[in-house]
Every structure is written in structure tokens, then in C-alpha cells.
Design a protein around this motif. Structure first.
Motif, PDB file in Angstrom:
ATOM      1  N   GLY A 127      -7.808  -5.892  10.185  1.00  0.00           N
ATOM      2  CA  GLY A 127      -7.221  -5.950   8.853  1.00  0.00           C
ATOM      3  C   GLY A 127      -7.350  -4.618   8.137  1.00  0.00           C
ATOM      4  N   ARG A 128      -6.367  -4.294   7.321  1.00  0.00           N
ATOM      5  CA  ARG A 128      -6.336  -3.004   6.640  1.00  0.00           C
ATOM      6  C   ARG A 128      -6.102  -3.220   5.157  1.00  0.00           C
ATOM      7  N   LEU A 129      -6.811  -2.449   4.350  1.00  0.00           N
ATOM      8  CA  LEU A 129      -6.697  -2.540   2.896  1.00  0.00           C
ATOM      9  C   LEU A 129      -6.351  -1.165   2.344  1.00  0.00           C
ATOM     10  N   VAL A 130      -5.289  -1.088   1.530  1.00  0.00           N
ATOM     11  CA  VAL A 130      -4.822   0.186   0.989  1.00  0.00           C
ATOM     12  C   VAL A 130      -4.781   0.100  -0.535  1.00  0.00           C
ATOM     13  N   PRO A 131      -5.681   0.788  -1.242  1.00  0.00           N
ATOM     14  CA  PRO A 131      -5.600   0.832  -2.711  1.00  0.00           C
ATOM     15  C   PRO A 131      -4.552   1.846  -3.160  1.00  0.00           C
ATOM     16  N   PHE A 132      -3.770   1.484  -4.173  1.00  0.00           N
ATOM     17  CA  PHE A 132      -2.759   2.378  -4.744  1.00  0.00           C
ATOM     18  C   PHE A 132      -3.314   2.953  -6.036  1.00  0.00           C
ATOM     19  N   GLU A 133      -3.625   4.233  -5.997  1.00  0.00           N
ATOM     20  CA  GLU A 133      -4.212   4.882  -7.163  1.00  0.00           C
ATOM     21  C   GLU A 133      -3.228   4.910  -8.340  1.00  0.00           C
ATOM     22  N   ALA A 134      -3.768   4.755  -9.553  1.00  0.00           N
ATOM     23  CA  ALA A 134      -2.976   4.826 -10.785  1.00  0.00           C
ATOM     24  C   ALA A 134      -1.763   3.903 -10.733  1.00  0.00           C
ATOM     25  N   THR A 135      -1.966   2.709 -10.189  1.00  0.00           N
ATOM     26  CA  THR A 135      -0.873   1.750 -10.017  1.00  0.00           C
ATOM     27  C   THR A 135      -1.322   0.385 -10.510  1.00  0.00           C
ATOM     28  N   GLY A 136      -0.413  -0.319 -11.162  1.00  0.00           N
ATOM     29  CA  GLY A 136      -0.702  -1.647 -11.680  1.00  0.00           C
ATOM     30  C   GLY A 136      -0.375  -2.752 -10.704  1.00  0.00           C
ATOM     31  N   HIS A 137      -0.330  -3.970 -11.223  1.00  0.00           N
ATOM     32  CA  HIS A 137      -0.231  -5.187 -10.422  1.00  0.00           C
ATOM     33  C   HIS A 137       1.064  -5.245  -9.599  1.00  0.00           C
ATOM     34  N   PHE A 138       2.165  -4.748 -10.144  1.00  0.00           N
ATOM     35  CA  PHE A 138       3.455  -4.828  -9.448  1.00  0.00           C
ATOM     36  C   PHE A 138       3.664  -3.559  -8.610  1.00  0.00           C
ATOM     37  N   ILE A 139       2.887  -3.437  -7.560  1.00  0.00           N
ATOM     38  CA  ILE A 139       2.904  -2.230  -6.728  1.00  0.00           C
ATOM     39  C   ILE A 139       4.291  -1.994  -6.138  1.00  0.00           C
ATOM     40  N   HIS A 140       4.941  -3.058  -5.683  1.00  0.00           N
ATOM     41  CA  HIS A 140       6.242  -2.927  -5.023  1.00  0.00           C
ATOM     42  C   HIS A 140       7.359  -2.589  -6.006  1.00  0.00           C
ATOM     43  N   ILE A 141       7.107  -2.736  -7.302  1.00  0.00           N
ATOM     44  CA  ILE A 141       8.088  -2.326  -8.303  1.00  0.00           C
ATOM     45  C   ILE A 141       7.823  -0.894  -8.744  1.00  0.00           C
ATOM     46  N   GLU A 142       6.564  -0.511  -8.862  1.00  0.00           N
ATOM     47  CA  GLU A 142       6.240   0.871  -9.222  1.00  0.00           C
ATOM     48  C   GLU A 142       6.542   1.843  -8.082  1.00  0.00           C
ATOM     49  N   HIS A 143       6.318   1.407  -6.831  1.00  0.00           N
ATOM     50  CA  HIS A 143       6.501   2.289  -5.674  1.00  0.00           C
ATOM     51  C   HIS A 143       7.261   1.573  -4.559  1.00  0.00           C
ATOM     52  N   PRO A 144       8.507   1.173  -4.790  1.00  0.00           N
ATOM     53  CA  PRO A 144       9.218   0.381  -3.784  1.00  0.00           C
ATOM     54  C   PRO A 144       9.410   1.087  -2.449  1.00  0.00           C
ATOM     55  N   ARG A 145       9.755   2.370  -2.473  1.00  0.00           N
ATOM     56  CA  ARG A 145       9.995   3.083  -1.222  1.00  0.00           C
ATOM     57  C   ARG A 145       8.701   3.263  -0.426  1.00  0.00           C
ATOM     58  N   ARG A 146       7.650   3.634  -1.107  1.00  0.00           N
ATOM     59  CA  ARG A 146       6.369   3.841  -0.424  1.00  0.00           C
ATOM     60  C   ARG A 146       5.860   2.539   0.185  1.00  0.00           C
ATOM     61  N   VAL A 147       5.943   1.443  -0.570  1.00  0.00           N
ATOM     62  CA  VAL A 147       5.492   0.155  -0.053  1.00  0.00           C
ATOM     63  C   VAL A 147       6.375  -0.289   1.108  1.00  0.00           C
ATOM     64  N   ALA A 148       7.685  -0.103   0.989  1.00  0.00           N
ATOM     65  CA  ALA A 148       8.587  -0.495   2.065  1.00  0.00           C
ATOM     66  C   ALA A 148       8.271   0.272   3.342  1.00  0.00           C
ATOM     67  N   ASP A 149       8.055   1.581   3.246  1.00  0.00           N
ATOM     68  CA  ASP A 149       7.743   2.371   4.427  1.00  0.00           C
ATOM     69  C   ASP A 149       6.437   1.908   5.071  1.00  0.00           C
ATOM     70  N   MET A 150       5.452   1.619   4.240  1.00  0.00           N
ATOM     71  CA  MET A 150       4.151   1.152   4.755  1.00  0.00           C
ATOM     72  C   MET A 150       4.292  -0.191   5.452  1.00  0.00           C
ATOM     73  N   VAL A 151       5.065  -1.091   4.851  1.00  0.00           N
ATOM     74  CA  VAL A 151       5.284  -2.417   5.420  1.00  0.00           C
ATOM     75  C   VAL A 151       6.059  -2.316   6.738  1.00  0.00           C
ATOM     76  N   LEU A 152       7.112  -1.520   6.749  1.00  0.00           N
ATOM     77  CA  LEU A 152       7.918  -1.380   7.965  1.00  0.00           C
ATOM     78  C   LEU A 152       7.105  -0.806   9.110  1.00  0.00           C
ATOM     79  N   ASP A 153       6.228   0.130   8.798  1.00  0.00           N
ATOM     80  CA  ASP A 153       5.340   0.677   9.821  1.00  0.00           C
ATOM     81  C   ASP A 153       4.387  -0.398  10.344  1.00  0.00           C
ATOM     82  N   PHE A 154       3.866  -1.224   9.456  1.00  0.00           N
ATOM     83  CA  PHE A 154       2.954  -2.312   9.844  1.00  0.00           C
ATOM     84  C   PHE A 154       3.673  -3.342  10.704  1.00  0.00           C
ATOM     85  N   LEU A 155       4.930  -3.623  10.369  1.00  0.00           N
ATOM     86  CA  LEU A 155       5.685  -4.610  11.133  1.00  0.00           C
ATOM     87  C   LEU A 155       6.124  -4.084  12.486  1.00  0.00           C
ATOM     88  N   GLY A 156       6.129  -2.752  12.605  1.00  0.00           N
ATOM     89  CA  GLY A 156       6.462  -2.167  13.902  1.00  0.00           C
ATOM     90  C   GLY A 156       7.930  -2.165  14.229  1.00  0.00           C
TER      91      GLY A 156
END
Length: 308
Positions: free
Chosen positions: A279-308
Motif C-alpha cells: 500500500g502507498r500513501l501520498v500526501p499533497f502539500e498545501a492541498t485541501g480535501h478535494f485533491i482531484h479538483i485542485e490538481h486533476p491532472r496530477r491526480v489523474a497521472d498518478m492514478v493511471l500509473d497505479f492502474l498500469g
């Protein structure tokens, strides 16, 4: 069961936001659950589950990024949220069951799931109960901190449960005739801003335009006023955390570092020792509860990499 859902009455645009390509309903034990999809039907399915008091439209920027990468992205509104039916009673377990109904309506195979906030806690519970229904799980700021609670005797626990049940029934009786306060789209956006001060005015206005309905006296959020967070009966974060180490599904957790009213206040350092193997845990610095709204591209890239 599937049938069309009416288009929203107002059209407010937002950069990168794309409304779903398809809308339909799934029958979940007599309650119609609204489902929306981005991406081609023939693509492999990927499920999104939103948080409490929200609706699938909160993924309108994030979901298209996943669909562009070749996924059939599917999101649902649990009962009482968005375009889904209202119900006589609500509960955490009913929301989990609604999500499973949608999963079963789409495919019998294991699928990846991305869930935000309360949706993350719900999907952890589903993964514990039916691990073969998920191939991977991404939880966006929905992993609660393992805060200690004092032991409670069986006798006290029964009293606690009974009081909690009575309080909920009292609330439901009092809320039976409640209606949400009407207003303009701008007023609805300002109300939401109180809970999500980090989100832009432009995004909140867009959110109101797709998450509210227009009545004769103004706009109202499409959320049953009888809903309370947590639903029906007691729930503690440590009940889920105690089983987290044995979670049989590959897990990626994203956590906020700026506390907000709707956030879970996750302490990622305290949580790391409780993660399952791999399991992996990634904290998003200076980011609030809606991480995927504040950083949609970054979260999408991270998710796509995780999904392989």
C-alpha cells in the motif's frame, strides 16, 4: 433498469469540464440510482465514488482525463444525492449496497475503483466484504486517522447504539417535511464556498449549475435534506483501520494537508504503519480535501500509473 435523465436547466461552463456522454439508472432494491459515464462503452470499466453530500458531477474535470486514457469511467449518485431517488431511510450500508448494485449491473469481473472522502470509507468496507469485486482501490482523502477510542463495555455499547438509533429516527421525523432553501445559482455557490473555501468561485458556480434544480421559487441543491453524514447507527474510523493491514486489494491513498470542514483530518504519518503490504500513501502539500479538483491532472497521472 436504464432510462434517460434530463439535462440540467442551466449551462455554465468551466475550463476542462466535460459532462458525461451517457446517463442511466440502475435499480438498487427498489431505489433508482443515477449513473453517468465518460469514455467508450467498449473500454475497460473504471468506477468513481464521490463523497458525502456530493454528486457525480464533481468528477466532470477529473473523469474525462481518465476516459482519454482509454477507460470507460462510471460514476454514481447514492440514494438521496444528485439525480438518484430519495429513500425513506439512509445508511452507510445502504450506500455500499447501492454501489455494489451499480458494479453488478456493469460487470461481474473485478474492477478498479477510485473513491473520494466518505466514498473511500465505503469502498474500503466493500473491499473487505467482497475483495474479488475490486482489482485496485484509490482512496482520495477518505482514509481516517487511527485515533484511539476507549474500550466500551457491551452494556454501554448497546446503550450507545440505542441512543444513536433514537436520535436518528427523531431527526428523520423532524426532517420529513423539510425543503432546501432556494436561491440563485450564485447564492448556492456562495453557500458551498463556506465549506470549501479553497475551491474557486468559477468552479462552485459550475457545480451549482449541474448539481441543483430550478423550482418556481429558485434553485435548490439536489440533495435530500434528511441526509446526515454517516447515515444510520454508530461508526468509528478505527473499526475500519483495524482491518486495513489485511486489505487484499492493492491500495493507493492520497491525503490532504490543509484541514477543511468536509475533510477527514487524516494524519498520514500515523496511518503509514497500518497500510496493507504494498500500500502507498501520498500526501499533497498545501492541498485541501478535494485533491482531484485542485490538481486533476496530477491526480489523474498518478492514478493511471497505479492502474498500469
Amino acid at each position: 433498469m436504464t432510462s434517460p435523465i434530463a439535462a440540467p436547466a442551466a449551462f455554465v461552463t468551466y475550463p476542462g469540464a466535460v459532462r458525461p456522454a451517457r446517463h442511466h439508472w440502475v435499480d438498487s432494491y427498489g431505489v433508482n440510482i443515477a449513473v453517468c459515464e465518460w469514455g467508450a462503452v467498449e473500454n475497460p470499466p473504471l468506477f468513481l465514488v464521490h463523497g458525502g453530500s456530493d454528486f457525480a458531477g464533481t468528477f466532470d474535470v477529473f473523469a474525462p482525463l481518465l476516459a482519454e486514457a482509454g477507460w470507460r469511467v462510471i460514476a454514481l449518485d447514492p440514494r438521496g444525492h444528485g439525480d438518484s431517488d430519495h429513500a425513506p431511510l439512509y445508511s452507510w450500508d445502504a450506500d455500499v449496497r447501492d454501489a455494489l448494485s451499480v458494479l453488478d449491473a456493469i460487470t461481474p469481473d473485478p474492477v478498479p475503483v477510485i473513491a473520494h472522502s466518505k466514498g473511500g470509507g465505503m469502498m474500503l468496507q466493500l473491499a473487505e466484504a467482497l475483495p474479488l469485486r475490486m482489482s485496485k482501490l484509490v482512496v482520495i482523502d477518505g482514509l481516517p486517522s487511527p485515533e484511539p477510542h476507549p474500550d466500551v463495555s457491551d452494556h454501554e455499547q448497546r446503550r450507545f447504539t440505542s441512543k444513536n438509533l433514537a436520535d436518528w429516527l427523531d431527526h428523520r421525523r423532524n426532517a420529513a417535511a423539510n425543503f432546501r432553501k432556494p436561491g440563485t445559482l450564485e447564492e448556492l455557490a456562495r453557500r458551498r464556498k463556506r465549506m470549501n473555501p479553497r475551491l474557486s468561485d468559477e468552479w462552485l458556480l459550475y457545480l451549482a449549475s449541474i448539481g441543483a434544480r430550478k423550482d418556481a421559487d429558485g434553485w435548490r441543491w439536489k440533495l435530500d435534506p434528511a441526509i446526515r453524514f454517516g447515515g444510520f447507527g454508530p461508526w468509528r474510523p478505527d473499526w475500519s483501520m483495524s482491518r486495513l493491514k489485511t486489505l487484499p486489494v492493492p491500495l493507493l491513498g492520497l491525503t490532504a494537508t490543509v484541514e477543511e470542514e468536509m475533510g477527514w483530518g487524516t494524519n498520514h504519518k500515523a496511518l503509514e504503519p497500518l497500510l496493507p503490504p504494498g500500500g502507498r500513501l501520498v500526501p499533497f502539500e498545501a492541498t485541501g480535501h478535494f485533491i482531484h479538483i485542485e490538481h486533476p491532472r496530477r491526480v489523474a497521472d498518478m492514478v493511471l500509473d497505479f492502474l498500469g
